[in-house]
Scaffold this motif. Structure first.
Motif, PDB file in Angstrom:
ATOM      1  N   ARG A   1      38.591  36.862  35.852  1.00 43.68           N
ATOM      2  CA  ARG A   1      39.135  35.978  34.924  1.00 43.68           C
ATOM      3  C   ARG A   1      40.663  35.612  34.975  1.00 43.68           C
ATOM      4  NH1 ARG A   1      34.708  37.952  33.739  1.00 43.68           N
ATOM      5  NH2 ARG A   1      33.136  37.185  32.208  1.00 43.68           N
ATOM      6  N   ASP A   2      41.305  36.697  35.415  1.00 43.10           N
ATOM      7  CA  ASP A   2      42.927  36.720  35.581  1.00 43.10           C
ATOM      8  C   ASP A   2      42.987  37.649  36.593  1.00 43.10           C
ATOM      9  OD1 ASP A   2      45.719  37.050  34.993  1.00 43.10           O
ATOM     10  OD2 ASP A   2      45.304  36.203  33.155  1.00 43.10           O
ATOM     11  N   ARG A   3      43.574  37.215  37.826  1.00 43.66           N
ATOM     12  CA  ARG A   3      43.824  38.189  38.932  1.00 43.66           C
ATOM     13  C   ARG A   3      45.153  38.988  38.540  1.00 43.66           C
ATOM     14  NH1 ARG A   3      40.885  37.653  43.567  1.00 43.66           N
ATOM     15  NH2 ARG A   3      42.743  38.770  44.848  1.00 43.66           N
ATOM     16  N   ALA A   4      46.077  38.221  38.196  1.00 44.88           N
ATOM     17  CA  ALA A   4      47.403  38.986  37.679  1.00 44.88           C
ATOM     18  C   ALA A   4      47.438  39.911  36.732  1.00 44.88           C
ATOM     19  CB  ALA A   4      48.510  37.912  37.392  1.00 44.88           C
ATOM     20  N   LYS A   5      46.692  39.830  35.669  1.00 40.85           N
ATOM     21  CA  LYS A   5      46.267  40.640  34.775  1.00 40.85           C
ATOM     22  C   LYS A   5      45.282  41.802  35.217  1.00 40.85           C
ATOM     23  CE  LYS A   5      45.646  39.144  30.270  1.00 40.85           C
ATOM     24  NZ  LYS A   5      45.046  38.829  29.000  1.00 40.85           N
ATOM     25  N   ALA A   6      44.552  41.574  35.926  1.00 37.08           N
ATOM     26  CA  ALA A   6      43.833  42.738  36.548  1.00 37.08           C
ATOM     27  C   ALA A   6      44.659  43.655  37.487  1.00 37.08           C
ATOM     28  CB  ALA A   6      42.659  42.230  37.381  1.00 37.08           C
ATOM     29  N   VAL A   7      45.598  43.249  38.200  1.00 38.23           N
ATOM     30  CA  VAL A   7      46.665  44.037  38.729  1.00 38.23           C
ATOM     31  C   VAL A   7      47.382  44.916  37.566  1.00 38.23           C
ATOM     32  CG1 VAL A   7      48.428  44.317  40.210  1.00 38.23           C
ATOM     33  CG2 VAL A   7      46.589  42.735  40.895  1.00 38.23           C
ATOM     34  N   GLU A   8      48.086  44.209  36.691  1.00 40.39           N
ATOM     35  CA  GLU A   8      48.537  45.135  35.531  1.00 40.39           C
ATOM     36  C   GLU A   8      47.806  45.797  34.856  1.00 40.39           C
ATOM     37  OE1 GLU A   8      51.901  44.959  34.846  1.00 40.39           O
ATOM     38  OE2 GLU A   8      51.793  43.696  36.895  1.00 40.39           O
ATOM     39  N   PHE A   9      46.325  45.603  34.763  1.00 44.22           N
ATOM     40  CA  PHE A   9      45.479  46.655  34.048  1.00 44.22           C
ATOM     41  C   PHE A   9      45.167  47.675  35.045  1.00 44.22           C
ATOM     42  CE2 PHE A   9      40.533  47.251  33.726  1.00 44.22           C
ATOM     43  CZ  PHE A   9      40.889  47.964  32.534  1.00 44.22           C
TER      44      PHE A   9
ATOM     45  N   LYS B   1      28.542  43.297  41.199  1.00 43.40           N
ATOM     46  CA  LYS B   1      29.803  42.908  41.780  1.00 43.40           C
ATOM     47  C   LYS B   1      30.542  44.064  42.432  1.00 43.40           C
ATOM     48  CE  LYS B   1      33.853  40.668  42.971  1.00 43.40           C
ATOM     49  NZ  LYS B   1      34.064  39.955  43.955  1.00 43.40           N
ATOM     50  N   THR B   2      30.629  44.981  41.473  1.00 39.62           N
ATOM     51  CA  THR B   2      31.264  46.217  41.957  1.00 39.62           C
ATOM     52  C   THR B   2      30.507  47.069  43.134  1.00 39.62           C
ATOM     53  OG1 THR B   2      31.985  46.582  39.580  1.00 39.62           O
ATOM     54  CG2 THR B   2      32.069  48.557  41.026  1.00 39.62           C
TER      55      THR B   2
ATOM     56  N   ARG C   1      41.874  46.256  45.750  1.00 36.47           N
ATOM     57  CA  ARG C   1      40.570  46.779  45.748  1.00 36.47           C
ATOM     58  C   ARG C   1      39.841  47.887  45.285  1.00 36.47           C
ATOM     59  NH1 ARG C   1      38.206  42.350  48.872  1.00 36.47           N
ATOM     60  NH2 ARG C   1      39.661  41.150  49.892  1.00 36.47           N
ATOM     61  N   PRO C   2      39.821  48.372  43.864  1.00 34.06           N
ATOM     62  CA  PRO C   2      39.231  49.519  43.695  1.00 34.06           C
ATOM     63  C   PRO C   2      38.047  49.697  44.367  1.00 34.06           C
ATOM     64  CG  PRO C   2      39.026  48.024  41.828  1.00 34.06           C
ATOM     65  CD  PRO C   2      39.993  47.237  42.959  1.00 34.06           C
ATOM     66  N   ILE C   3      37.724  51.064  44.652  1.00 34.72           N
ATOM     67  CA  ILE C   3      36.621  51.671  45.428  1.00 34.72           C
ATOM     68  C   ILE C   3      36.020  52.798  44.704  1.00 34.72           C
ATOM     69  CG2 ILE C   3      37.237  50.668  47.770  1.00 34.72           C
ATOM     70  CD1 ILE C   3      37.751  53.582  48.374  1.00 34.72           C
TER      71      ILE C   3
ATOM     72  N   ARG D   1      34.491  48.810  37.439  1.00 33.96           N
ATOM     73  CA  ARG D   1      33.866  47.724  36.847  1.00 33.96           C
ATOM     74  C   ARG D   1      34.705  46.735  35.794  1.00 33.96           C
ATOM     75  NH1 ARG D   1      28.235  50.614  34.855  1.00 33.96           N
ATOM     76  NH2 ARG D   1      27.101  50.742  36.960  1.00 33.96           N
ATOM     77  N   ALA D   2      35.465  47.479  35.311  1.00 31.83           N
ATOM     78  CA  ALA D   2      36.304  46.603  34.284  1.00 31.83           C
ATOM     79  C   ALA D   2      37.148  45.679  35.030  1.00 31.83           C
ATOM     80  CB  ALA D   2      37.031  47.747  33.544  1.00 31.83           C
ATOM     81  N   PHE D   3      38.024  46.312  36.370  1.00 27.59           N
ATOM     82  CA  PHE D   3      38.611  45.611  36.979  1.00 27.59           C
ATOM     83  C   PHE D   3      38.216  44.354  37.504  1.00 27.59           C
ATOM     84  CE2 PHE D   3      40.486  44.615  40.915  1.00 27.59           C
ATOM     85  CZ  PHE D   3      41.853  44.338  41.078  1.00 27.59           C
ATOM     86  N   TYR D   4      36.867  44.747  38.193  1.00 31.70           N
ATOM     87  CA  TYR D   4      36.345  43.274  39.024  1.00 31.70           C
ATOM     88  C   TYR D   4      36.013  42.236  37.770  1.00 31.70           C
ATOM     89  CZ  TYR D   4      36.682  45.496  43.404  1.00 31.70           C
ATOM     90  OH  TYR D   4      37.134  46.308  44.527  1.00 31.70           O
ATOM     91  N   TRP D   5      35.685  42.784  36.637  1.00 30.83           N
ATOM     92  CA  TRP D   5      35.101  41.824  35.607  1.00 30.83           C
ATOM     93  C   TRP D   5      36.525  40.912  35.086  1.00 30.83           C
ATOM     94  CZ3 TRP D   5      36.939  41.872  30.503  1.00 30.83           C
ATOM     95  CH2 TRP D   5      36.583  41.047  29.545  1.00 30.83           C
TER      96      TRP D   5
END
Length: 200
Positions: A101-109, A156-157, A37-39, A93-97
């Motif tokens: 779409r892809d939770r696993a890819k978001a963590v890798e990102f 969202k962010t 959860r980025p803040i 913002r990029a993370f939440y976007w």
């Protein structure tokens, strides 16, 4: 099923970066998942009256030394960014976007963004650099560029950050296990004990 661990962090936080290198393995060893959860620390600082560590008398020089020492202690690659700290709103913002779409890819990102800032000295305050990192994961640059200015992504962010502060999040990393908050990289040992033996 055990409840997931909430991992709050700012992409400009050295201690958040160090914790990000350990949190998933720690959770997995105890059958837990992690909600990344980025803040935005700037928002939290407004609520607490705090300021970035490097800007504080006495604490500033110490913290700059401690970032490097802590990284060496944990065996984690670390290069002090030239521009520090930076606004990480584009990264969040990029993370939440991407997470939508892809939770696993978001963590890798997220891991890649942290690595880019703290080992490659890539300034994450620049949207083009965030987009560059996302491209490594096959994310369309134009699509992400448009998303960073999408009112829905902005909202969202903002909602996520405001909800974190409302929950009591004031620093990075801020980790919540079974409703119990732990602030700081130096609380990972306490978290491990909690996961092993329960509340204490």
């Amino acid at each position: 099923m055990p409840t997931p661990i909430d991992f709050y962090f700012d992409f400009s936080s050295p201690y958040g970066y160090l914790a990000s290198r350990r949190i998933d393995a720690l959770a997995a060893a105890h059958g837990r998942e992690v909600n990344w959860r980025p803040i935005l620390l700037g928002v939290a600082f407004k609520a607490t009256g705090a300021a970035p560590l490097p800007q504080l008398p006495l604490k500033g020089p110490y913290s700059m030394r401690d970032f490097l020492r802590s990284a060496r202690f944990h065996g984690i690659p670390y290069r002090q960014p030239t521009t520090f700290p930076v606004s990480t709103i584009a990264a969040a913002r990029a993370f939440y976007w991407l997470q939508a779409r892809d939770r696993a890819k978001a963590v890798e990102f997220a891991r890649a963004l942290y690595n880019a800032y703290f080992t490659e000295d890539l300034d994450l305050s620049k949207p083009e650099n965030v987009i560059q990192v996302a491209a490594r994961f096959g994310v369309d640059a134009a699509e992400l560029g448009a998303a960073l200015n999408d009112p829905a992504v902005k909202e969202k962010t903002k909602t996520e950050v405001d909800a974190a502060v409302a929950r009591g999040v004031f620093g990075s990393p801020y980790i919540v296990v079974d409703g119990e908050p732990f602030w700081g990289m130096d609380r990972l040992d306490q978290i491990e004990r909690w996961l092993e033996k329960g509340p204490f």
